[in-house]
Design an enzyme around this catalytic site. Structure first.
Site, PDB file in Angstrom:
ATOM      1  CD  GLU A   1      -8.830  -7.325 -22.890  1.00  8.94           C
ATOM      2  OE1 GLU A   1      -8.231  -8.221 -22.297  1.00  8.94           O
ATOM      3  OE2 GLU A   1      -8.892  -6.143 -22.466  1.00  8.94           O
TER       4      GLU A   1
ATOM      5  N   GLY B   1       0.841  -1.200   0.000  1.00  5.04           N
ATOM      6  CA  GLY B   1       0.000   0.000   0.000  1.00  5.04           C
ATOM      7  C   GLY B   1       0.868   1.238   0.000  1.00  5.04           C
TER       8      GLY B   1
ATOM      9  CG  HIS C   1     -13.034  11.147 -38.026  1.00  6.63           C
ATOM     10  ND1 HIS C   1     -13.620  12.065 -38.856  1.00  6.63           N
ATOM     11  CD2 HIS C   1     -13.891  10.091 -37.965  1.00  6.63           C
ATOM     12  CE1 HIS C   1     -14.797  11.606 -39.265  1.00  6.63           C
ATOM     13  NE2 HIS C   1     -14.981  10.417 -38.747  1.00  6.63           N
TER      14      HIS C   1
ATOM     15  CE  LYS D   1      -4.927  -9.037 -21.563  1.00 11.59           C
ATOM     16  NZ  LYS D   1      -6.133  -8.465 -21.077  1.00 11.59           N
TER      17      LYS D   1
END
Ligand code: AGP
Length: 600
Positions: free
Chosen positions: A473, A101, A496, A477
């Site tokens: 996705e 943390g 565009h 990967k």
């Protein structure tokens, strides 16, 4: 996103700590270390790099200790180095701490302690914890920890030992994950369940603001006021085998091949779960999906299904953006928080902030008992089993299954489809598992393709409608495991701007199933071909139009237009996998990444 472990028992602690750390290595692999109590002394051993460096350094050292803590690091404060590696101690070497943390106010605390004469060795935030405990120690470790946690700001899970009290390990949770494993005459601490699975399946999941005191024959849990808290024991449904490679070269490849089962188990889990929602679904007039990375991509596809089958507007927002933006949320808003680990800080805290504004929160998690599972008003589970490879694969398609079923459930609850309609939809999804199985037969073809395309430095992935998120996705990967730059883009958007990137050095993977936008995507393929882009198309088997367009055609099994993402993502996962593998990279533990991102 580090991994911490602890062991107290009658066996030698070192081998147990090292093997538990190996099972947590996907959480971070910049350095590793252990601290044990050997006789009356605290012994600390740490090494930069992977656990194997630490194991090598310990070869031949006959430590007899049966109490210790360990750590594998994903650096946030201070570069990967031996001095910044955990465990950290106070300057007298009496208290050893491992931490996962961020202590946000560490500079202020460090300055205060330095003014009191403390000397710090590392650049880390963690070291202040060891010095604070030493500062407050007055013969009772628990009291010193209680005082310390009151001074810390941020997200943390840490464990501490000292030869001054050789009969206990103290573990603390606030914001970062920590589970206790219950054994006979021994007990365990870990950031994640796979670390303790070889030893026990009986666990206690700590909640934020709790402290566990582990002894050989007892575990007591208290809140930050020192008040005892009674906890439920949770028996983990996974067995040790599910956290092994099962003969595959990498966890990622094994998990890619586990997708048909993950989808089928997720459907079964959904149908056997009590789906009584703790809020009135009919007052919901807006759904906001929050998530990160691959889970965000799943959320984008879930939006199409939910809006199609229920007409409820569904925004999909990156969790890290949601929390600090002024997005209107109220009691008529439903939050869908998607996180396979259930521990991603951005997603958890975004969901909690929406809850504070009155929204209902449904968590979609793969890890039962995770923080998001316990913080959400209701949880839907993907039953994909533990996912060890850092790159999410089987949890992605399992998330798609849940999101499709959830859209059907909402349509059913709002009277838009009847019971038969609902079960017909479920049956259609069941059939998809067989199509995914068939798509996996493309593995050999993708392995060959990878050898042709691994030399390229940039890739573009294009898709429309349900397959735009699949383009995102596929690009993610490739980026995360092969370190090749790749971009996913809505195919209609290409003209565009990104079309300027295209030339004979740019492989362009284009998803072109025969669905409602097929004609449009064919036009986009022509645009790329006219700029000499190296086109790789993914379409339904036997599509003669695509076969004659571009360099390579990958034929996936034909499915209904709702289900094309399930089969189209498979060749993209395999292409990324084989390219990374053939480049000799560490597919399961790619550089700079960690499986669970527990800091914001
Ligand atoms: C995906 O392959 C990555 N591991 C990463 O983007 C991941 O999806 C993201 O960190 C979210 O994780 P979660 O689903 O556990 O919240």
């Amino acid at each position: 996103m580090c991994g911490i472990v602890g062991y107290i028992g009658n066996d030698y602690a070192v081998p147990i700590l090292l093997s538990a750390l190996e099972r947590l290595e996907y959480r971070g692999y910049d350095s590793a270390g252990i601290a044990i109590i050997e006789g009356d002394k605290l012994v600390v051993e740490k090494k930069v790099g992977k656990i194997r460096e630490l194991i090598r350094a310990l070869w031949g050292k006959q430590y007899k200790s049966n109490i210790g803590i360990g750590h594998t690091r994903w650096a946030t404060h201070g570069a990967p180095s031996e001095v910044n590696a955990h465990p950290h101690t106070d300057e007298r070497g009496l208290f050893a701490v491992v931490h996962n943390g961020i202590v946000e106010n560490y500079l202020e605390l460090r300055k205060e302690l330095e003014e009191k004469g403390h000397h710090f060795r590392s650049e880390t935030d963690t070291e202040v914890i060891a010095h604070l405990i030493a500062e407050y120690y007055n013969g009772n470790l628990f009291d010193a920890v209680l005082k310390t946690v009151k001074r810390l700001k941020g997200a943390f899970a840490f464990a501490v030992i000292t030869p001054l009290e050789k009969d206990k390990i103290i573990g603390v949770k606030k914001g970062s994950p920590l589970v206790v494993g219950l054994g006979k005459g021994e007990n365990f601490l870990a950031s994640d369940i796979p670390a303790i699975l070889p030893y026990t399946r009986n666990t206690i999941s700590l909640d934020d603001g709790e402290i566990a005191v582990l002894k050989r024959d007892s575990v007591e849990v208290y809140n930050f006021e020192g008040v005892p808290v009674s906890k439920e024991v949770f028996v983990v449904p996974w067995d040790i085998l599910s956290a092994e490679k099962g003969g595959f070269k990498h966890f990622m490849l094994k998990e890619i091949f586990e997708q048909p089962k993950a989808i089928a188990d997720t459907i079964g889990g959904f149908l056997s779960q009590d789906l009584t929602l703790p809020f009135d679904i009919n007052r919901i007039n807006r759904v906001i999906t929050i998530a990160c990375g691959t889970s965000y991509h799943a959320g984008l596809i879930g939006k199409y299904w939910l809006e199609k089958y229920t007409g409820i507007p569904n925004e999909v927002i990156y969790a890290s953006e949601f929390r600090y933006a002024d997005i209107p949320v109220d009691e008529n808003t439903l939050i869908l928080a998607i996180s396979q680990s259930g521990e991603t800080a951005d997603t958890r805290f975004a969901a909690l902030s929406a809850k504070e504004k009155g929204a209902s929160v449904i968590g979609i998690v793969n890890v039962v008992g995770s923080s998001l599972d316990r913080e959400a008003d209701f949880t839907l589970y993907t039953h994909a089993g533990p996912e060890i490879g850092v790159a999410a694969t089987k949890t992605f398609t399992a998330q798609l299954a849940i999101l499709y079923l959830f859209a059907q459930l909402m349509a059913r609850r709002r009277g838009l489809i009847d019971r038969d309609g609902f079960y017909r939809a479920v049956e259609k999804l069941n059939e998809v598992t067989r199509k995914v199985e068939k798509a996996l037969e493309l593995n050999g073809e993708l392995e060959n393709l990878a050898s042709r395309y691994k030399k390229f430095k940039n890739f573009l992935y294009l898709g429309r409608w349900l397959n735009y998120p699949i383009a995102l996705e596929g690009a993610l990967k490739l980026k995360e495991i092969s370190y090749i730059h790749a971009e996913g883009y809505p195919a209609g958007e290409m003209k565009h701007g990104p079309i300027a990137l295209i030339d004979e050095n740019m492989p362009v993977v284009i998803l072109a199933p025969r669905d409602r936008v097929y004609e449009k995507i064919i036009a986009n393929i022509e645009e790329v071909l006219s700029r000499k882009g190296r086109v790789i198309t993914v379409g339904f088997e036997g599509d003669t139009v695509l076969k004659n367009k571009g360099e390579v055609f990958i034929g996936v099994p034909e499915v209904g237009e709702d289900f094309t993402p399930f089969v189209n993502v498979i060749p993209l996962q395999l292409l990324a996998y084989h390219i990374a593998d053939q480049l000799g990279l560490d597919v399961d533990q790619p550089r700079n990444l960690a499986k669970t991102v527990t800091v914001e």
